[in-house]
Structures are given as structure tokens and as C-alpha cells.
Write an enzyme that holds these catalytic residues in place. Structure first.
Site, PDB file in Angstrom:
ATOM      1  N   CYS A 162       0.803  -1.223   0.000  1.00 43.92           N
ATOM      2  CA  CYS A 162       0.000   0.000   0.000  1.00 43.92           C
ATOM      3  C   CYS A 162       0.836   1.273   0.000  1.00 43.92           C
ATOM      4  CB  CYS A 162      -0.950  -0.004   1.199  1.00 43.92           C
ATOM      5  SG  CYS A 162      -1.991  -1.471   1.222  1.00 43.92           S
ATOM      6  N   HIS A 302      -2.274   8.275   6.208  1.00 44.56           N
ATOM      7  CA  HIS A 302      -2.561   6.949   5.649  1.00 44.56           C
ATOM      8  C   HIS A 302      -3.881   6.435   6.212  1.00 44.56           C
ATOM      9  CE1 HIS A 302      -1.741   3.175   3.727  1.00 44.56           C
ATOM     10  NE2 HIS A 302      -1.760   2.505   4.871  1.00 44.56           N
ATOM     11  N   GLU A 313       0.422   5.301  13.326  1.00 43.40           N
ATOM     12  CA  GLU A 313       0.712   6.490  12.518  1.00 43.40           C
ATOM     13  C   GLU A 313       0.694   7.745  13.391  1.00 43.40           C
ATOM     14  OE1 GLU A 313      -0.581   8.677   8.336  1.00 43.40           O
ATOM     15  OE2 GLU A 313      -1.993   7.296   9.309  1.00 43.40           O
ATOM     16  N   LYS A 334      -9.350   8.047   3.039  1.00 41.54           N
ATOM     17  CA  LYS A 334      -9.843   6.686   2.801  1.00 41.54           C
ATOM     18  C   LYS A 334     -11.245   6.478   3.374  1.00 41.54           C
ATOM     19  CE  LYS A 334      -5.314   4.409   2.558  1.00 41.54           C
ATOM     20  NZ  LYS A 334      -4.485   5.613   2.811  1.00 41.54           N
ATOM     21  N   HIS A 339      -9.760   1.924   0.503  1.00 40.05           N
ATOM     22  CA  HIS A 339      -8.315   1.751   0.397  1.00 40.05           C
ATOM     23  C   HIS A 339      -7.975   1.122  -0.945  1.00 40.05           C
ATOM     24  CE1 HIS A 339      -4.249   1.169   1.275  1.00 40.05           C
ATOM     25  NE2 HIS A 339      -4.304   0.546   2.439  1.00 40.05           N
ATOM     26  N   PHE A 399       1.984  -3.447   3.984  1.00 35.59           N
ATOM     27  CA  PHE A 399       2.429  -4.742   4.477  1.00 35.59           C
ATOM     28  C   PHE A 399       3.881  -4.972   4.053  1.00 35.59           C
ATOM     29  CE2 PHE A 399      -1.947  -7.101   4.678  1.00 35.59           C
ATOM     30  CZ  PHE A 399      -2.309  -6.277   5.732  1.00 35.59           C
TER      31      PHE A 399
END
Length: 413
Positions: A162, A302, A313, A334, A339, A399
Site C-alpha cells: 500500500c 494513511h 501512525e 480513505k 483503500h 504490508f
């Protein structure tokens, strides 16, 4: 000598709009792209999650039939957004050897791969299409864009989950600085709303399971957040040196001032809970921009709406900005778009560019009770950024511990 790298074209196909302007308008209007999926396979597979944020405009409404037939959806969306961005930039005249493509995806041609597997099992090897591998390979989207625009400097593919398309923009910045090209089309795309991904993400407790209310399922920073919402689409940016852009009289949206790419080296799916890798990426982007933390006026976070991701975050931002982070207008887009995995960073880069250009931080929908452990300046209404120069960051984490951040500066010629 450091060159100023500017954005002269934008394009997007997202869950809230079929173009970049429509996506921005949908975002400002507080729309949600999430809805219940109506495909037959959803009920057939008895999926635990039955909704997602599909692209608002389908590729077959935009592309020629032959393009649909020969390209996986991930490449279809790439071509749509890149063509829009190129036209928006004025279709610049540039030598093919000086035009590059820096594209990204997190997964690649998933639909082609799994459809071919079904064909092989049900109908045998002779019925598998000869274009299967060229359609499913992760670099297929970059190839499609480069062939369409006759870009011969390079056609690179970034695959960092991502964080992929934010990394593609950071890499494009470096390649323009190094003189590898005069113009680069950078971005990312994803089309992986499929039974296998919905089942897998749900199995790892990463997806929201609010099947009864998809539009409010993505709830960044809310105390009741329970996971992200799958999205799809693409976004593209035309980047060039300021000198090149001004020589051809191009309109300039904003400046890409720097980028930072780091790795957590912590866990394959979970972020470092203290956010050290993310914090280093933010610092690296600001350092490359020659900027201090006090200059930052906006953050596109994010913010996937996962319980552990959002707090990690926040800790990263707190480590970089200190208590001042609580006063910086934050947008968690998002909540509206879902996403887009490998395509999400490029879309959010466009939102960040338009935010600094319009001095307006877009709203974050679906926050009903903000998590007291994440006291950021985020809310359901758009926030004015005020007059004067703007410097924003856009964060993407993926990831594998991938962290990518870009710094965007307003441009006032």
C-alpha cells in the site's frame, strides 16, 4: 544542482469520481464510495464481507473494446488515469527517450490470474488465453502506459504493497533530479476487489465487517473503527522540472518537494507500534524538501481505519512534530474512497496537491466519536489552510513494513 519538480497534470478514476476533478468534488462533498456488492460470486462464496468501494465509472464506459479485452482491470484503470493526466498537462511535446513512466501496483493482474486458473481447471490448457501472462504481470500497467504515450526513457514498476504509488512519486522525483528524463508520468493502480482478497483480508481481521452500513464502515480515528474498506481505481501525475514546464508554458499545480522511503523490518502485516520507520520517512521527505517541521501546514494521513494502524501512525507523527501535530489540519480520505492498496498513494497525492493549491484540507467523514488516544485536528468539515505558502505531507504505509512519504509545496509563480 537541485531542481524544482512540479506537477503539471493529474488524472484519476476512483470510487468517488471518474476523473480527478470529479474525485476531488466528491471528496469535498463528503461522499462515500463504499456500497454493497451485487456480483453473483459474493453470495455464492458466502463471504464475511459483502461490500467494497468500486470505481465509480467502469473502464468499459471509457476504453475501447479491444483495450478491455487485452488488459487486466489494473492496467485499464492505469491507462484511463494516465491519459487524463497527460491531456491535463497539455499533451507535452517531449522526445520519447526523455519521457519516463514510474508506475505502481500492490498486487497486479489478480483478475486475469484467477480467471485463467478457473479456465484451466474447467476447460483445460488449450482454452487458457495466450495473453494471460502479459496481462497478469505486475509491470503490465507500466508497459501499457509507456506504449500508449511512447515513453522510452524507462517504464518502471514499484511494488511495495500500500506504499507503492507514493514510492513511485518519490522515485520519479529522484529520477528527474538525476536527469534520467525531462517528464515522468507517475502513479499507481489496483483492481483487486475479488472473493480471494476479501476473504483473506477478512480472515486476518483487517477489513471492516459493517455489511449493514457500507457507507460509514471506514472510520479513521473513530473509537469504533474495525478495519479498512477495499477500494479500486488509479491515479496519475505528470511531473517535470520547473524549467521544462515553464519553457512550454505549462500550468503548474504544485511542487513535489521531496520524498522519503524507509522500512520497519518489524512484521509482515503489523506496523511498528511506535511508528519509528514511518517517522523516519516523514523526516526524510522534509529533509529532501529542505523544510522544517514547523513549515508543515497539512497532513494527508494513511489512516486506514484499522485499530493498530491508526494509532501507530499517530505515534509516528507525534514523534516528528511533537505537540504541534495536534494543530495541523489532517485529512483521512480513505473514509470516502476506501483503500486502493497500491493505487491509494497516488490518489491521495492528488488530493494533497489540490489541498495546497486550494488552501483547503478535505473533510474526513464517518467520525462519530474520536478516539481520545489520537487527538489530531481532523473532522467532518473541510478545513481552511489559510493564506500564504503551504507545505503538506502525504503518508503511505504497507504490508512488509514499507513506508513512503512525499512532501508537497504550493506553487505561486
Amino acid at each position: 544542482m537541485t531542481k524544482k519538480i512540479v506537477v503539471t497534470g493529474i488524472g484519476a478514476s476512483s470510487p468517488v469520481g471518474g476523473t480527478a476533478p470529479d474525485s476531488w468534488a466528491g471528496l469535498l462533498a463528503g461522499e462515500s464510495g463504499a456500497h454493497s456488492l451485487t456480483h453473483d460470486w459474493v453470495a455464492e462464496l458466502d463471504l464475511p464481507v459483502t461490500f467494497a468501494a468500486e470505481a465509480k465509472v467502469r473502464p468499459d464506459e471509457v476504453l475501447e473494446r479491444i483495450e478491455i479485452k487485452r488488459l487486466d482491470p489494473v492496467s485499464q484503470f492505469a491507462l484511463i488515469s494516465a491519459r487524463e493526466a497527460w491531456a491535463d498537462a497539455g499533451s507535452p511535446e517531449v522526445e520519447p527517450d526523455r519521457l519516463g513512466v514510474e508506475w505502481a501496483t500492490g498486487i497486479g493482474g489478480l483478475w486475469t490470474l484467477l480467471d485463467a486458473w478457473d479456465t484451466l481447471k474447467e476447460k483445460g490448457p488449450r482454452r487458457v488465453l495466450p495473453m494471460t501472462v502479459p496481462m497478469l504481470m505486475p509491470n503490465a500497467a507500466a508497459a501499457a502506459v509507456s506504449m500508449n504515450l511512447n515513453a522510452r526513457a524507462f517504464a518502471r514498476t514499484d511494488v511495495s504493497a500500500c506504499a507503492s504509488s507514493t514510492e513511485s512519486i518519490a522515485n520519479a522525483f529522484d529520477h528527474l533530479q538525476s536527469g534520467y528524463a525531462d517528464v515522468i508520468v507517475a502513479g499507481g493502480s489496483e483492481s483487486s476487489i475479488h472473493g480471494i482478497t476479501l476473504a483473506s483480508f477478512a480472515s486476518m481481521q483487517a477489513l471492516s465487517k459493517r455489511n449493514d452500513d457500507p457507507a460509514t464502515a471506514s472510520r479513521p480515528y473513530d473509537i469504533s473503527r474495525d478495519g479498512f474498506v477495499m477500494g479500486e481505481g488509479a491515479a496519475a501525475l505528470v511531473l517535470e522540472t520547473e524549467e521544462h514546464a515553464k519553457a512550454r508554458g505549462a500550468r503548474i499545480y504544485a511542487e513535489i518537494a521531496g520524498g522519503g522511503v524507509t522500512s520497519d523490518s518489524y512484521h509482515i502485516t503489523a506496523p511498528d507500534p511506535e511508528g519509528w520507520g514511518a517517522a523516519r520517512a516523514v523526516r526524510a521527505a522534509l529533509a529532501q524538501a529542505g523544510a522544517t517541521v514547523d513549515e508543515v501546514t497539512h497532513i494527508n494521513a494513511h489512516a486506514t481505519s484499522t485499530p493498530v494502524g491508526d494509532i501507530a501512525e499517530y505515534r509516528a507523527l507525534l514523534a516528528v512534530f511533537g505537540d504541534r501535530v495536534h494543530d495541523i489540519p489532517v485529512s483521512a480520505t480513505k473514509a470516502s474512497t476506501g483503500h486502493l492498496l497500491g493505487g491509494t498513494g497516488a490518489l491521495e497525492a492528488i488530493f494533497t496537491i489540490l489541498a495546497v493549491a486550494n488552501r483547503l484540507a478535505p473533510p474526513t467523514i464517518n467520525i462519530t466519536e474520536k478516539d481520545p488516544e489520537i487527538p489530531l485536528s481532523v473532522g467532518g468539515d473541510a478545513q481552511s489552510l489559510g493564506d500564504g505558502p503551504q507545505l503538506a505531507i502525504s503518508n503511505s504505509f504497507g504490508f512488509g513494513g514499507h513506508n513512503s512519504v512525499i512532501a508537497v509545496r504550493s506553487y505561486d509563480a
